[in-house]
Write a protein that holds these residues in place. Sequence first.
Motif, mmCIF file in Angstrom:
data_model
loop_
_atom_site.group_PDB
_atom_site.id
_atom_site.type_symbol
_atom_site.label_atom_id
_atom_site.label_comp_id
_atom_site.label_asym_id
_atom_site.label_seq_id
_atom_site.Cartn_x
_atom_site.Cartn_y
_atom_site.Cartn_z
ATOM 1 N N LEU A 141 31.312 -31.762 75.582
ATOM 2 C CA LEU A 141 30.559 -32.824 74.939
ATOM 3 C C LEU A 141 29.819 -32.235 73.751
ATOM 4 O O LEU A 141 29.161 -31.197 73.883
ATOM 5 N N GLU A 142 29.948 -32.875 72.587
ATOM 6 C CA GLU A 142 29.217 -32.410 71.418
ATOM 7 C C GLU A 142 27.790 -32.933 71.500
ATOM 8 O O GLU A 142 27.574 -34.140 71.632
ATOM 9 N N PRO A 143 26.803 -32.054 71.416
ATOM 10 C CA PRO A 143 25.406 -32.499 71.491
ATOM 11 C C PRO A 143 25.009 -33.224 70.209
ATOM 12 O O PRO A 143 25.646 -33.069 69.169
ATOM 13 N N VAL A 174 29.058 -28.405 74.648
ATOM 14 C CA VAL A 174 28.649 -27.907 75.966
ATOM 15 C C VAL A 174 29.625 -28.427 77.022
ATOM 16 O O VAL A 174 30.201 -29.507 76.883
ATOM 17 N N ARG A 175 29.811 -27.649 78.080
ATOM 18 C CA ARG A 175 30.747 -28.011 79.145
ATOM 19 C C ARG A 175 30.141 -29.103 80.033
ATOM 20 O O ARG A 175 28.974 -29.041 80.418
ATOM 21 N N ILE A 176 30.938 -30.105 80.357
ATOM 22 C CA ILE A 176 30.527 -31.200 81.233
ATOM 23 C C ILE A 176 30.678 -30.739 82.678
ATOM 24 O O ILE A 176 31.707 -30.183 83.049
#
Length: 63
Positions: A23-25, A32-34
């Motif tokens: 997921l792109e913050p 970051v990894r979900i």
Amino acid sequence: MAEPPGDDVLVVPPIPLASGNMLEPEGDGPPVRITTVEVVISTEDGSELRIPLVHRHGAWWAP
């Protein structure tokens, strides 16, 4: 034998509801990894039900 749910009962279909592992913050920063995806259901009486999805075959599925 149990009766099938009525037309107004929520049913989550047996298809992937999301895909991906990252997921792109918001703003800057690396993806970051979900670790968890959930469907959150809120009812008119203020209750909340959380249904964690299951990660299989690169997608997130209803349990």
